[in-house]
Design a protein around this motif. Structure first.
Motif, PDB file in Angstrom:
ATOM      1  N   ALA A 154       0.847  -1.204   0.000  1.00 33.00           N
ATOM      2  CA  ALA A 154       0.000   0.000   0.000  1.00 33.00           C
ATOM      3  C   ALA A 154       0.878   1.249   0.000  1.00 33.00           C
ATOM      4  O   ALA A 154       0.584   2.227  -0.703  1.00 33.00           O
ATOM      5  N   ASP A 155       1.976   1.220   0.772  1.00 34.98           N
ATOM      6  CA  ASP A 155       2.884   2.370   0.798  1.00 34.98           C
ATOM      7  C   ASP A 155       3.592   2.548  -0.539  1.00 34.98           C
ATOM      8  O   ASP A 155       3.851   3.666  -0.969  1.00 34.98           O
ATOM      9  N   PHE A 156       3.887   1.417  -1.191  1.00 31.71           N
ATOM     10  CA  PHE A 156       4.519   1.505  -2.509  1.00 31.71           C
ATOM     11  C   PHE A 156       3.581   2.212  -3.495  1.00 31.71           C
ATOM     12  O   PHE A 156       3.991   3.071  -4.257  1.00 31.71           O
ATOM     13  N   ASP A 157       2.301   1.831  -3.426  1.00 32.04           N
ATOM     14  CA  ASP A 157       1.329   2.464  -4.321  1.00 32.04           C
ATOM     15  C   ASP A 157       1.223   3.965  -4.047  1.00 32.04           C
ATOM     16  O   ASP A 157       1.052   4.765  -4.952  1.00 32.04           O
ATOM     17  N   GLU A 158       1.346   4.337  -2.766  1.00 32.84           N
ATOM     18  CA  GLU A 158       1.159   5.740  -2.410  1.00 32.84           C
ATOM     19  C   GLU A 158       2.441   6.569  -2.575  1.00 32.84           C
ATOM     20  O   GLU A 158       2.399   7.701  -3.045  1.00 32.84           O
ATOM     21  N   PHE A 159       3.576   5.983  -2.161  1.00 33.23           N
ATOM     22  CA  PHE A 159       4.816   6.776  -2.124  1.00 33.23           C
ATOM     23  C   PHE A 159       5.888   6.280  -3.092  1.00 33.23           C
ATOM     24  O   PHE A 159       6.956   6.864  -3.182  1.00 33.23           O
ATOM     25  N   GLY A 160       5.634   5.147  -3.755  1.00 33.85           N
ATOM     26  CA  GLY A 160       6.661   4.592  -4.639  1.00 33.85           C
ATOM     27  C   GLY A 160       7.806   3.940  -3.870  1.00 33.85           C
ATOM     28  O   GLY A 160       8.867   3.662  -4.414  1.00 33.85           O
ATOM     29  N   ASP A 161       7.597   3.710  -2.561  1.00 36.28           N
ATOM     30  CA  ASP A 161       8.648   3.125  -1.729  1.00 36.28           C
ATOM     31  C   ASP A 161       8.002   2.144  -0.756  1.00 36.28           C
ATOM     32  O   ASP A 161       7.187   2.538   0.070  1.00 36.28           O
ATOM     33  N   TYR A 162       8.387   0.872  -0.879  1.00 32.95           N
ATOM     34  CA  TYR A 162       7.805  -0.147   0.011  1.00 32.95           C
ATOM     35  C   TYR A 162       8.078   0.167   1.485  1.00 32.95           C
ATOM     36  O   TYR A 162       7.313  -0.192   2.369  1.00 32.95           O
ATOM     37  N   GLU A 163       9.220   0.808   1.721  1.00 31.57           N
ATOM     38  CA  GLU A 163       9.651   0.971   3.120  1.00 31.57           C
ATOM     39  C   GLU A 163       9.447   2.377   3.645  1.00 31.57           C
ATOM     40  O   GLU A 163      10.072   2.790   4.625  1.00 31.57           O
ATOM     41  N   ALA A 164       8.523   3.112   3.010  1.00 30.54           N
ATOM     42  CA  ALA A 164       8.313   4.504   3.399  1.00 30.54           C
ATOM     43  C   ALA A 164       7.848   4.621   4.849  1.00 30.54           C
ATOM     44  O   ALA A 164       8.255   5.526   5.579  1.00 30.54           O
ATOM     45  N   ARG A 165       6.992   3.712   5.262  1.00 29.67           N
ATOM     46  CA  ARG A 165       6.441   3.848   6.613  1.00 29.67           C
ATOM     47  C   ARG A 165       6.600   2.605   7.480  1.00 29.67           C
ATOM     48  O   ARG A 165       6.181   2.594   8.624  1.00 29.67           O
ATOM     49  N   LEU A 166       7.139   1.551   6.896  1.00 25.66           N
ATOM     50  CA  LEU A 166       7.294   0.311   7.662  1.00 25.66           C
ATOM     51  C   LEU A 166       8.461  -0.468   7.062  1.00 25.66           C
ATOM     52  O   LEU A 166       8.394  -0.915   5.913  1.00 25.66           O
ATOM     53  N   LYS A 167       9.531  -0.577   7.841  1.00 23.49           N
ATOM     54  CA  LYS A 167      10.717  -1.247   7.301  1.00 23.49           C
ATOM     55  C   LYS A 167      11.190  -2.326   8.269  1.00 23.49           C
ATOM     56  O   LYS A 167      11.191  -2.118   9.471  1.00 23.49           O
ATOM     57  N   VAL A 168      11.596  -3.459   7.711  1.00 27.79           N
ATOM     58  CA  VAL A 168      12.158  -4.535   8.531  1.00 27.79           C
ATOM     59  C   VAL A 168      13.677  -4.553   8.319  1.00 27.79           C
ATOM     60  O   VAL A 168      14.146  -4.733   7.196  1.00 27.79           O
ATOM     61  N   PHE A 169      14.416  -4.338   9.393  1.00 26.22           N
ATOM     62  CA  PHE A 169      15.880  -4.460   9.355  1.00 26.22           C
ATOM     63  C   PHE A 169      16.205  -5.880   9.783  1.00 26.22           C
ATOM     64  O   PHE A 169      16.311  -6.173  10.970  1.00 26.22           O
ATOM     65  N   GLN A 170      16.331  -6.791   8.798  1.00 34.27           N
ATOM     66  CA  GLN A 170      16.541  -8.180   9.190  1.00 34.27           C
ATOM     67  C   GLN A 170      18.023  -8.490   9.380  1.00 34.27           C
ATOM     68  O   GLN A 170      18.886  -7.846   8.808  1.00 34.27           O
ATOM     69  N   GLU A 171      18.280  -9.481  10.193  1.00 35.56           N
ATOM     70  CA  GLU A 171      19.631  -9.867  10.575  1.00 35.56           C
ATOM     71  C   GLU A 171      20.430  -8.693  11.132  1.00 35.56           C
ATOM     72  O   GLU A 171      21.577  -8.459  10.745  1.00 35.56           O
ATOM     73  N   CYS A 172      19.769  -7.961  12.018  1.00 33.47           N
ATOM     74  CA  CYS A 172      20.430  -6.880  12.741  1.00 33.47           C
ATOM     75  C   CYS A 172      20.157  -7.070  14.237  1.00 33.47           C
ATOM     76  O   CYS A 172      19.128  -7.604  14.614  1.00 33.47           O
ATOM     77  N   THR A 173      21.077  -6.633  15.067  1.00 35.40           N
ATOM     78  CA  THR A 173      20.958  -6.838  16.512  1.00 35.40           C
ATOM     79  C   THR A 173      21.051  -5.513  17.242  1.00 35.40           C
ATOM     80  O   THR A 173      21.861  -4.659  16.874  1.00 35.40           O
ATOM     81  N   VAL A 174      20.219  -5.338  18.249  1.00 34.65           N
ATOM     82  CA  VAL A 174      20.287  -4.152  19.107  1.00 34.65           C
ATOM     83  C   VAL A 174      21.140  -4.493  20.324  1.00 34.65           C
ATOM     84  O   VAL A 174      20.906  -5.508  20.980  1.00 34.65           O
ATOM     85  N   THR A 175      22.130  -3.651  20.628  1.00 38.48           N
ATOM     86  CA  THR A 175      22.947  -3.921  21.823  1.00 38.48           C
ATOM     87  C   THR A 175      22.649  -2.950  22.959  1.00 38.48           C
ATOM     88  O   THR A 175      23.000  -3.219  24.106  1.00 38.48           O
ATOM     89  N   ARG A 176      22.025  -1.832  22.662  1.00 34.89           N
ATOM     90  CA  ARG A 176      21.678  -0.870  23.708  1.00 34.89           C
ATOM     91  C   ARG A 176      20.423  -0.102  23.336  1.00 34.89           C
ATOM     92  O   ARG A 176      20.246   0.264  22.177  1.00 34.89           O
ATOM     93  N   VAL A 177      19.573   0.158  24.327  1.00 37.36           N
ATOM     94  CA  VAL A 177      18.530   1.159  24.168  1.00 37.36           C
ATOM     95  C   VAL A 177      19.166   2.492  24.554  1.00 37.36           C
ATOM     96  O   VAL A 177      19.777   2.602  25.621  1.00 37.36           O
ATOM     97  N   LEU A 178      19.075   3.480  23.679  1.00 38.61           N
ATOM     98  CA  LEU A 178      19.696   4.779  23.951  1.00 38.61           C
ATOM     99  C   LEU A 178      18.699   5.694  24.649  1.00 38.61           C
ATOM    100  O   LEU A 178      17.496   5.653  24.356  1.00 38.61           O
ATOM    101  N   GLN A 179      19.201   6.517  25.560  1.00 36.25           N
ATOM    102  CA  GLN A 179      18.341   7.419  26.322  1.00 36.25           C
ATOM    103  C   GLN A 179      18.925   8.818  26.324  1.00 36.25           C
ATOM    104  O   GLN A 179      20.108   9.004  26.015  1.00 36.25           O
ATOM    105  N   ASP A 180      18.093   9.790  26.710  1.00 33.00           N
ATOM    106  CA  ASP A 180      18.594  11.165  26.699  1.00 33.00           C
ATOM    107  C   ASP A 180      19.102  11.598  28.074  1.00 33.00           C
ATOM    108  O   ASP A 180      19.381  12.745  28.302  1.00 33.00           O
ATOM    109  N   GLY A 181      19.211  10.644  29.001  1.00 37.07           N
ATOM    110  CA  GLY A 181      19.623  11.001  30.353  1.00 37.07           C
ATOM    111  C   GLY A 181      21.123  10.959  30.546  1.00 37.07           C
ATOM    112  O   GLY A 181      21.903  10.985  29.602  1.00 37.07           O
ATOM    113  N   GLY A 182      21.511  10.875  31.817  1.00 42.71           N
ATOM    114  CA  GLY A 182      22.920  10.901  32.207  1.00 42.71           C
ATOM    115  C   GLY A 182      23.638   9.610  31.875  1.00 42.71           C
ATOM    116  O   GLY A 182      23.065   8.726  31.245  1.00 42.71           O
TER     117      GLY A 182
END
Lengths: 642, 258
Positions: A154-182
């Motif tokens: 649906a996003d491809f039809d609207e924006f010409g980009d499959y990943e305009a509003r929903l993207k899957v980063f596959q085979e990637c790992t998160v090592t930290r949640v980043l925060q704005d604190g100290g």
């Protein structure tokens, strides 16, 4: 300074199993630009291994079913430690979540009148599990995956980009949640620090809302039904961000895992085998479960084989066979039989369907089990019994969350859903309640994360931002295994030792002395893990990936061992030989694991501090769903007076 | 328990190139090839790249080629080889190598996006779907697919013909079209979408010449050719040469379903 690519999103979902994908669908449908990040390929998540079904009180097979009955069963299964509001929401919303899957293309097995078929399962009063043979998890993942593709189309039809509003980063790992604190964590969520497995490249996803949906912790145990991904990443990410974990002592050992050959030990044998009529026997050929019905369940289970057998055709006038007790009861019983010398040749017990139904029916109802035993163990389950024994399967404990919004405690913008979240299942989860949990709370997490992101995107204070210093720290931490000095530790060896420690010392039956010993060994492993080193370079390097996952497994294992040592009773997925009974005084007690703050520099020092918290009083109208005589067996003295 | 040393040749390298490397490694009763690869990682080659997840034949991650044949490493038992035999493990040939046994399978995800999704029937509320078991079984067979992409790897239309890739969805995604086409409640036709024709014109069904290689390698035992591709071909042909459809098109009466 680490130069990393930064991308801006509204919501980042960590994990692409049932909870993560359902969260992502909801967030995207609510207008949030959503990124999903997952360790494996899209569509491979651990959810595909779920076999039996999705519990939802649709009442298609027995009209007596409704959300109240489901709620009651769930609370009983969890021995009343469940976060009751979650159990209520779950029971109420599960049918809608299942029906919704059909509108996205799911094809469940049908009743004769064309509705979704429902099967019996342990602890569920009525046939309640929507299923597709014994591959329900695969159907769930594929349906959600295909719904995501549809949104991308649906996003491809609207924006010409499959990943305009929903993207899957596959085979990637998160090592930290980043925060704005100290420097010591704390503060609002600002995004995630990630690496791409293929290239080893670092990148940052900036977002005001992050949903953790990373599943469980089973890879800290030697015998487990869990896949390699289950290294407790979300649990650890939450702790490191300052959010507490709840009741981590409760770990479910599924009663029936394969036991032979050694290389497949632990692989799951679905509970559907018993739900559809399979029985457990010891080496004397005896159906031993009749000897193991605990007092709290005495009135609900058959007393003779004849009655149990009649129940399959006439459930209204007979009681269910004790093979269908909740999983904790069955796992303990199997353990006792083996210990008493009545086990099967390879240290399990016998699970038999071959004498219970025609071969053709077995192949139709249990195709993957037929295939699995034939291919991996040379056993034809239509002609001979299987050998099975307990296997680490699920963690009931998890990130403490608000029942309605799935928001974590104390970290604004951080949400959690699915197995990584705690509370819903109390001390023991019923089969089938996991897939429904993923859908109900995955959707809620996506909904509230999207709402939170919307507020913060337009707030005058602006989007929370992670400082360069935090990003540099995360990068240095992730690269440490490449800079190990002489005498570096092999991450594979450390992992094997961790698995043995947890399996042998904090396993299905626990003792105080052994758990204390486990904590010492964990401290030693932490010291050695700080010296873990890897060969080669950053491109798709499994040794490096494992070295990074070790941090999470060690942190989570410490939580499990510490909480298990503290709770001096046996309840659900926590069985102590030295405290064998369920103690009503422990009923209203939650154990919270908090990170020691500030984090100690010495790796041998404790990382986790325990805090006792009182559970919220159960709402009176929900309590009224139970008979007084039953409540007396569970609730603490003072709760009965309130 | 019996134990012996087996000889393995495993391809190691990356997009720039690589070679088969020899290993001697211990094998125990009941083990599968993936167990051996894991033992090599733990003892001889820490950074040997391999994809895997469930190790139970349910996720379809550990696809590779064993002695030249596309297989799941977790479902290939060591007992199927002689103890003196050298076992060669190489990455999937139809896809570009990333590193060692890991290949770039993004082709498949791109093709998945080109198949229009299930179209829910209008006016049927959630919970009101009624379908007979016998009617859902045909599509259920295809939904057993674990997306291991072995069929995509073995299909000779693309295995040695890179140039066919843009025009050909491959057995897995042609089967997806068939699955949706056979779904009892899919309302694609009402929405003006002819799945059979799309298979022919957009997904390259015509390139398939039913050699059944895909069916042979399917670890789920799905009869891809007989039950999905051939019926889809027959339908596409029926439509194309149906004189009534032709006439309908000519007089503009059936613009929705040409």
């Amino acid at each position: 300074m680490t130069q990393v690519e930064r991308q801006q999103w509204d919501v980042v979902v960590v994990g692409a199993g049932g909870a993560g994908l359902r969260a992502a669908i909801e967030a995207r449908e609510r207008g949030a630009r959503t990124a999903v990040i997952c360790k494996s390929l899209f569509g491979k998540a651990h959810t595909v291994m779920a076999e039996g079904g999705i519990a939802a009180s649709m009442g298609n097979v027995n009209e007596g079913d409704n959300w109240q009955v489901h709620f009651r069963d769930t609370m009983r299964g969890g021995k009343f430690l469940n976060q009751w509001r979650m159990a209520e929401l779950h029971a109420k919303e599960a049918p809608d979540r299942v029906w919704e899957l059909e509108t996205w293309g799911a094809l469940f097995d049908r009743t004769p009148d064309g509705r979704i078929s429902q099967r019996n399962f342990g602890g569920h009063e009525y046939p309640r599990l929507a299923h597709v043979g014994d591959r329900t998890g695969l159907e769930l993942i594929r349906t959600l995956q295909q719904k995501i593709v549809q949104l991308q189309q649906a996003d491809f039809d609207e924006f010409g980009d499959y990943e305009a509003r929903l993207k899957v980063f596959q085979e990637c790992t998160v090592t930290r949640v980043l925060q704005d604190g100290g420097p010591a964590g704390g503060g609002r969520v600002a995004g995630t620090f990630c690496y791409e497995r293929e290239s080893g490249r670092f990148f940052v996803l900036e977002a005001p809302a992050v949903v953790l949906a990373t599943g469980g912790i089973g890879k800290s145990f030697k015998t487990t039904s869990n896949s390699w991904e289950y290294t407790g990443d979300g649990h650890a990410l939450a702790l490191l961000a300052g959010a507490p974990l709840l009741n981590m002592e409760f770990v479910q050992f599924h009663p029936t895992g394969m036991v032979w050959p050694p290389s497949v030990k632990g692989i799951l044998v679905t509970e559907s085998v018993r739900g559809d009529g399979g029985v457990l026997r010891n080496s004397d050929g005896k159906r031993f479960m009749f000897d193991y019905v605990p007092d709290v369940f005495k009135e609900k289970y058959a007393e003779s084989e004849a009655e149990g057998d009649r129940w399959y055709d006439d459930p209204d006038h007979n009681r269910r066979p004790p093979e269908l007790l909740p999983r904790d009861e069955v796992a303990r019983a199997i353990n006792s039989e083996v210990k008493a010398g009545r086990g099967s040749p390879h240290g399990g017990v016998f699970l038999d369907v071959s004498t219970r139904m025609p071969a053709e029916r077995i192949r139709r109802r249990l195709p993957s089990m037929y295939h699995q035993f034939k291919e991996l163990a040379d056993v034809d389950i239509t002609a001979e019994p299987m050998e099975v024994g307990p296997t680490c399967h699920y963690v009931m404990g998890g990130i403490a969350v608000d029942s309605d919004t799935a928001a974590t405690v104390g970290v604004p913008g951080l949400f959690a859903a699915g197995e990584v979240a705690g509370g819903m299942h109390g001390s023991n989860r019923l089969g089938g309640n996991s897939l429904s949990d993923l859908l109900v709370f995955g959707r809620r997490a996506g909904l509230h994360a999207a709402g939170y992101a919307r507020e913060h995107a337009s707030s005058p204070a602006g989007r929370p931002a992670a400082s360069q210093a935090r990003i540099d720290e995360a990068a240095a931490e992730a690269l440490a295994p490449f800079h190990a000095a002489e005498g570096a530790e092999n991450p594979y060896t450390l992992h094997q030792e961790l698995q043995s420690t947890m399996n042998d010392l904090v396993g299905i039956i626990r003792r105080a002395g052994e758990m204390a010993q486990a904590l010492e060994r964990l401290a030693d492993l932490r010291v050695r893990a700080s010296r873990a080193g890897v060969e080669g370079h950053r491109q798709f390097n499994p040794g490096w990936h494992l070295a990074l996952d070790l941090r999470n497994m060690l942190l989570v294992s410490e939580c499990v061992a510490r909480a298990a040592l503290e709770r001096t009773e046996s309840r659900g997925g926590h069985t102590r030989e030295d405290c064998p009974g369920m103690d009503r005084a422990w009923r209203p007690v939650n154990l919270l694991c908090r990170p020691v703050d500030p984090a100690p520099a010495d790796p041998a020092a404790d990382r986790i501090a325990l805090v006792r918290a009182r559970t919220d009083p159960i709402r009176p109208d929900l309590l009224a769903l139970f008979e007084k005589e039953e409540l007396v067996k569970y609730l603490a003295e003072e709760e009965l007076y309130e | 328990m019996t134990t012996y040393d087996a000889r393995f040749r495993i391809w190691r390298g990356d997009a720039e190139g690589g070679e088969l490397r020899d290993f001697t490694v211990e094998v125990n009763d009941g083990e599968v090839v993936l167990d051996i690869v894991h033992r090599l990682q733990a003892t001889q080659a820490q950074d040997l790249a391999v994809r895997w997840n469930c190790k139970a034949g349910k996720c379809g991650s550990c696809s590779a080629e064993v002695n030249g044949r596309p297989r799941l490493l977790c479902m290939t038992r060591m007992s199927t080889f002689g103890s003196g035999e050298t076992i060669t493990v190489t990455p999937l040939r139809a896809f570009p190598v990333i590193r060692d046994l890991v290949t770039d399978v993004s082709f498949n995800y791109a093709k998945a996006r080109e198949v229009p999704a299930f179209v829910p029937p209008e006016g049927v509320a959630p919970g009101a779907y009624r379908m007979r078991q016998v009617d859902v079984e045909r599509s259920q067979e295809f939904r057993k697919c674990i997306e291991c992409f072995l069929c995509q790897d073995t299909c000779h239309v693309v295995r040695d013909h890179e140039e066919n890739k843009p025009a050909f969805a491959g057995p897995r995604f042609l089967m997806r079209v068939a699955e949706l086409d056979m779904h009892p409640l899919d309302a694609a036709a009402e929405a003006g979408l002819d799945r059979g024709r799309a298979a022919q014109e957009e997904h390259g069904l015509g390139l398939c010449n039913i050699t059944k290689c895909c069916t042979e390698v399917c670890p789920e035992g799905i009869k891809i050719t007989d039950n999905a591709l051939i019926p889809l071909k027959e339908r596409a042909v029926d439509r194309k040469y149906d004189p009534l459809v032709w006439l309908g098109n000519k007089i503009g009466r059936r613009s929705g379903t040409p």
